[in-house]
Design a protein around this motif. Structure first.
Motif, PDB file in Angstrom:
ATOM      1  N   ASP A  27       0.849  -1.199   0.000  1.00 32.12           N
ATOM      2  CA  ASP A  27       0.000   0.000   0.000  1.00 32.12           C
ATOM      3  C   ASP A  27       0.885   1.250   0.000  1.00 32.12           C
ATOM      4  OD1 ASP A  27       0.917   0.367   2.608  1.00 32.12           O
ATOM      5  OD2 ASP A  27      -0.770  -0.752   3.459  1.00 32.12           O
ATOM      6  N   ALA A  28       0.229   2.424   0.040  1.00 36.31           N
ATOM      7  CA  ALA A  28       0.982   3.679  -0.115  1.00 36.31           C
ATOM      8  C   ALA A  28       2.039   3.848   0.980  1.00 36.31           C
ATOM      9  CB  ALA A  28       0.007   4.856  -0.109  1.00 36.31           C
ATOM     10  N   ASP A  29       1.690   3.498   2.231  1.00 31.10           N
ATOM     11  CA  ASP A  29       2.667   3.651   3.322  1.00 31.10           C
ATOM     12  C   ASP A  29       3.887   2.783   3.078  1.00 31.10           C
ATOM     13  OD1 ASP A  29       1.389   5.514   4.770  1.00 31.10           O
ATOM     14  OD2 ASP A  29       0.306   4.087   6.059  1.00 31.10           O
ATOM     15  N   ARG A  30       3.611   1.553   2.612  1.00 34.37           N
ATOM     16  CA  ARG A  30       4.744   0.640   2.386  1.00 34.37           C
ATOM     17  C   ARG A  30       5.570   1.090   1.182  1.00 34.37           C
ATOM     18  NH1 ARG A  30       2.310  -5.214   4.144  1.00 34.37           N
ATOM     19  NH2 ARG A  30       1.867  -4.579   6.287  1.00 34.37           N
ATOM     20  N   VAL A  31       4.919   1.636   0.193  1.00 32.74           N
ATOM     21  CA  VAL A  31       5.679   2.159  -0.956  1.00 32.74           C
ATOM     22  C   VAL A  31       6.595   3.279  -0.463  1.00 32.74           C
ATOM     23  CG1 VAL A  31       5.486   3.451  -3.127  1.00 32.74           C
ATOM     24  CG2 VAL A  31       3.996   1.477  -2.709  1.00 32.74           C
ATOM     25  N   ARG A  32       6.071   4.142   0.427  1.00 24.12           N
ATOM     26  CA  ARG A  32       6.901   5.231   0.958  1.00 24.12           C
ATOM     27  C   ARG A  32       8.041   4.679   1.811  1.00 24.12           C
ATOM     28  NH1 ARG A  32       2.061   8.464   0.786  1.00 24.12           N
ATOM     29  NH2 ARG A  32       1.263   7.438   2.644  1.00 24.12           N
ATOM     30  N   ASN A  33       7.762   3.597   2.543  1.00 22.50           N
ATOM     31  CA  ASN A  33       8.813   2.972   3.359  1.00 22.50           C
ATOM     32  C   ASN A  33       9.939   2.429   2.471  1.00 22.50           C
ATOM     33  OD1 ASN A  33      10.040   1.593   5.684  1.00 22.50           O
ATOM     34  ND2 ASN A  33       9.246  -0.275   4.724  1.00 22.50           N
ATOM     35  N   VAL A  34       9.541   1.780   1.383  1.00 20.14           N
ATOM     36  CA  VAL A  34      10.518   1.238   0.437  1.00 20.14           C
ATOM     37  C   VAL A  34      11.307   2.386  -0.205  1.00 20.14           C
ATOM     38  CG1 VAL A  34      10.612   0.167  -1.863  1.00 20.14           C
ATOM     39  CG2 VAL A  34       9.385  -0.973  -0.015  1.00 20.14           C
ATOM     40  N   ALA A  35      10.610   3.474  -0.536  1.00 20.75           N
ATOM     41  CA  ALA A  35      11.277   4.640  -1.135  1.00 20.75           C
ATOM     42  C   ALA A  35      12.350   5.172  -0.178  1.00 20.75           C
ATOM     43  CB  ALA A  35      10.250   5.714  -1.459  1.00 20.75           C
ATOM     44  N   ARG A  36      12.053   5.111   1.132  1.00 18.50           N
ATOM     45  CA  ARG A  36      13.027   5.590   2.117  1.00 18.50           C
ATOM     46  C   ARG A  36      14.269   4.693   2.136  1.00 18.50           C
ATOM     47  NH1 ARG A  36      14.420   3.906   6.490  1.00 18.50           N
ATOM     48  NH2 ARG A  36      12.696   2.443   6.753  1.00 18.50           N
ATOM     49  N   ILE A  37      14.058   3.359   2.117  1.00 23.58           N
ATOM     50  CA  ILE A  37      15.208   2.432   2.116  1.00 23.58           C
ATOM     51  C   ILE A  37      16.077   2.676   0.865  1.00 23.58           C
ATOM     52  CG2 ILE A  37      15.913  -0.009   2.005  1.00 23.58           C
ATOM     53  CD1 ILE A  37      13.300  -0.711   3.489  1.00 23.58           C
ATOM     54  N   ILE A  38      15.390   2.843  -0.283  1.00 25.60           N
ATOM     55  CA  ILE A  38      16.119   3.041  -1.545  1.00 25.60           C
ATOM     56  C   ILE A  38      16.916   4.354  -1.511  1.00 25.60           C
ATOM     57  CG2 ILE A  38      15.832   3.445  -4.027  1.00 25.60           C
ATOM     58  CD1 ILE A  38      13.203   1.731  -3.814  1.00 25.60           C
ATOM     59  N   THR A  39      16.266   5.410  -1.054  1.00 21.33           N
ATOM     60  CA  THR A  39      16.954   6.716  -1.083  1.00 21.33           C
ATOM     61  C   THR A  39      18.065   6.781  -0.024  1.00 21.33           C
ATOM     62  OG1 THR A  39      15.158   7.625   0.262  1.00 21.33           O
ATOM     63  CG2 THR A  39      15.056   8.025  -2.112  1.00 21.33           C
ATOM     64  N   ASP A  40      17.894   6.066   1.094  1.00 19.84           N
ATOM     65  CA  ASP A  40      18.995   5.987   2.077  1.00 19.84           C
ATOM     66  C   ASP A  40      20.221   5.363   1.428  1.00 19.84           C
ATOM     67  OD1 ASP A  40      17.479   7.104   4.046  1.00 19.84           O
ATOM     68  OD2 ASP A  40      17.153   5.243   5.198  1.00 19.84           O
ATOM     69  N   THR A  41      19.990   4.292   0.646  1.00 17.61           N
ATOM     70  CA  THR A  41      21.110   3.593  -0.010  1.00 17.61           C
ATOM     71  C   THR A  41      21.760   4.516  -1.042  1.00 17.61           C
ATOM     72  OG1 THR A  41      19.751   1.597   0.192  1.00 17.61           O
ATOM     73  CG2 THR A  41      21.733   1.424  -1.169  1.00 17.61           C
ATOM     74  N   TYR A  42      20.932   5.251  -1.753  1.00 20.39           N
ATOM     75  CA  TYR A  42      21.424   6.189  -2.777  1.00 20.39           C
ATOM     76  C   TYR A  42      22.218   7.324  -2.121  1.00 20.39           C
ATOM     77  CZ  TYR A  42      21.105   9.704  -6.531  1.00 20.39           C
ATOM     78  OH  TYR A  42      21.379  10.645  -7.484  1.00 20.39           O
ATOM     79  N   ARG A  43      21.659   7.853  -1.023  1.00 18.65           N
ATOM     80  CA  ARG A  43      22.300   8.984  -0.328  1.00 18.65           C
ATOM     81  C   ARG A  43      23.670   8.612   0.225  1.00 18.65           C
ATOM     82  NH1 ARG A  43      18.103  10.472   2.796  1.00 18.65           N
ATOM     83  NH2 ARG A  43      19.154   9.519   4.590  1.00 18.65           N
ATOM     84  N   ALA A  44      23.835   7.316   0.535  1.00 15.45           N
ATOM     85  CA  ALA A  44      25.139   6.869   1.054  1.00 15.45           C
ATOM     86  C   ALA A  44      26.187   6.818  -0.067  1.00 15.45           C
ATOM     87  CB  ALA A  44      24.987   5.499   1.703  1.00 15.45           C
ATOM     88  N   GLY A  45      25.792   7.206  -1.290  1.00 13.91           N
ATOM     89  CA  GLY A  45      26.767   7.310  -2.378  1.00 13.91           C
ATOM     90  C   GLY A  45      26.755   6.131  -3.341  1.00 13.91           C
ATOM     91  N   ASN A  46      25.778   5.239  -3.218  1.00 12.92           N
ATOM     92  CA  ASN A  46      25.736   4.067  -4.101  1.00 12.92           C
ATOM     93  C   ASN A  46      24.903   4.330  -5.351  1.00 12.92           C
ATOM     94  OD1 ASN A  46      27.004   2.178  -2.135  1.00 12.92           O
ATOM     95  ND2 ASN A  46      25.206   2.748  -0.937  1.00 12.92           N
ATOM     96  N   SER A  47      25.196   3.569  -6.417  1.00  7.84           N
ATOM     97  CA  SER A  47      24.281   3.504  -7.560  1.00  7.84           C
ATOM     98  C   SER A  47      23.245   2.452  -7.206  1.00  7.84           C
ATOM     99  CB  SER A  47      25.013   3.048  -8.820  1.00  7.84           C
ATOM    100  OG  SER A  47      25.923   4.032  -9.212  1.00  7.84           O
ATOM    101  N   VAL A  48      21.961   2.750  -7.470  1.00  7.50           N
ATOM    102  CA  VAL A  48      20.922   1.827  -7.020  1.00  7.50           C
ATOM    103  C   VAL A  48      19.986   1.426  -8.161  1.00  7.50           C
ATOM    104  CG1 VAL A  48      19.160   1.399  -5.260  1.00  7.50           C
ATOM    105  CG2 VAL A  48      20.943   3.079  -4.814  1.00  7.50           C
TER     106      VAL A  48
END
Ligand code: ADP
Ligand code: ASP
Ligand code: MG
Length: 408
Positions: free
Chosen positions: A15-36
């Motif tokens: 659902d929308a909350d879980r999509v936002r949760n996944v978006a957070r995990i993805i962007t955390d990984t990206y922000r740490a300097g990785n290609s995702v």
């Protein structure tokens, strides 16, 4: 900077909350300097719902059109997740299987990935975009959409990790790793820190749906750095690798259950050479895979042969045998679809004579009858009545994992 492939299953984007949760995990990984690069499954029960919609229209949907329909579920997920990531202010693009270059063979519904042409993905990564790819789908040589079989998004992710030579492939799901048995059904199941590709391949093939078996096969072939973890908690997950630290001393790493089996018994076959050949070549001609086979010792001039097939093939296999009763010299065909296969898996089992015996003893103590047995270097499987399967798994698991505080 590392290249990381992350895959999120249906419940992780339900659902929308879980999509936002996944978006957070993805962007955390990206922000740490990785290609995702991210692979997504369809939301929650979407694939089942789409199958039900098709069934409302027809019971004989053309396979090509079924793939057209089912692939829509994954496309919804990548678009919604891209919107959530965009909303958070990060550069992102979603790609269907064909846009991502996932080339498969022509077998609709069970397609295999032949090759990936990752140029588009690489171009987007070079622009520092987060790339979201629709799982479970590809395109065949006729430019038609194909799907990879249920649970196939894991395979999409591992294939992308191999093609892009990613540093890590993370499979995010609704449990925080691979357990000694399904943690939702078995009391006392324990999380494994690591497991070998070979053991995981057996467990996946024997019913542990936590990873699609072809994803494990591919991870082994290309030595992908693979990990299973939860999108709901921050717990460390399970690493799947070629060699694990504890391999030598452990005999059993997990217990699995598969209800997708049926048994066919051919009673009163002629006791003469060539009968088994005739039976199994008839099945092979119809593309029906056979798993466990049992032949009785001949009594005077007759013998019995039983074998198991996937439930989806059971009716057809029984009908073929019924039609060819004369050819194979069989008096009676019996079909039983209320059976299940319970298996133990472990590297190093072959060198320990007591392992199978311990499994049989656990079943005996629980009063569960074994219908068929099959063994290999790395597993022992038994066929039991379906209504006893859960109790059988629990009894076997208790026997191997509750006494010694670890893998036995
Ligand atoms: P996803 O939608 O994320 O792909 P799946 O439902 O395909 O998730 O796989 C995760 C499920 O696999 C878990 O919820 C769990 O019930 C089941 N499972 C079966 N065997 C195991 C096991 N040995 N370890 C962990 N999970 C298992
Ligand atoms: N959505 C597909 C399925 O439900 C593929 C997947 O989730 O891996 O089987
Ligand atoms: Mg899955």
């Amino acid at each position: 900077m590392s290249l990381i492939v992350q895959k999120f299953g249906g419940s992780s984007v339900a659902d929308a909350d879980r999509v936002r949760n996944v978006a957070r995990i993805i962007t955390d990984t990206y922000r740490a300097g990785n290609s995702v690069v991210v692979v997504l499954s369809a939301q929650g029960d979407t694939t089942d719902d789409l199958l039900a919609k098709a069934a409302e229209v027809t019971s004989r949907a053309p396979k090509r059109e079924m793939d057209m329909l089912l692939s829509a579920g994954e496309q919804m997920s990548i678009a919604l997740c891209a919107m959530a990531i965009d909303q958070m202010g990060y550069p992102v693009i979603s790609l269907t299987g064909w846009q991502a270059g996932m080339k498969t063979d022509a077998s609709h519904g069970v397609a295999r990935i032949n090759r990936i042409s990752p140029e588009r993905i690489t171009r987007e990564l070079d622009k520092r975009k987060i790339v979201l790819v629709a799982g479970f789908q590809g395109i065949n040589r006729y430019d038609d959409i194909t799907t990879l079989g249920r649970g196939g998004s894991d395979t999409s992710a591992v294939a992308l990790a191999a093609a892009l030579r990613a540093d890590l492939c993370q499979i995010y799901t609704d449990v925080d790793g691979i357990y000694t048995a399904d943690p939702r059904c078995v009391k006392g199941a324990r999380k494994l820190e690591e497991i070998t590709f070979d053991e995981m391949l057996e467990l996946a093939s024997l019913g542990a749906q936590v990873l699609h078996n072809r994803s494990v096969e591919m991870a082994k072939r290309y030595n992908v750095n693979l990990e299973v973890l939860s999108s709901f908690s921050e717990q460390p997950g399970t690493k799947v690798k070629e060699v694990v630290k504890t391999m030598e001393k452990n005999h059993v790493s997990g217990v699995a259950k598969d209800k997708n089996v049926a048994r066919i018994a051919l009673i009163g076959l002629r006791n003469q050479p060539g009968i088994a050949f005739k039976i199994f070549s008839l099945l092979a001609k119809h593309n029906i895979n056979v798993d466990i086979i049992l032949q009785s010792i001949g009594r005077e001039d007759t013998k019995d042969i039983s074998f198991t097939v996937a439930r989806g093939d059971a009716e057809e296999a029984a009908a073929i045998m019924e039609e060819n009763k004369e050819v194979v010299g069989c008096q009676r065909v019996e079909l039983n679809t209320e059976v299940a296969k319970v298996s133990i898996v472990g590297a190093g089992m072959a060198n320990n004579a007591g392992v199978a015996c311990k499994m049989f003893e656990a079943l005996y103590s629980a009063g569960i009858n074994i219908n068929m047995i099959s063994t290999s270097e790395i597993k022992v499987s038994v066929l039991v009545d379906e209504r006893e399967a859960d109790r059988a798994v629990q009894a076997v698991h208790d026997r191997f994992f509750s006494e010694f505080g670890g893998r036995v």
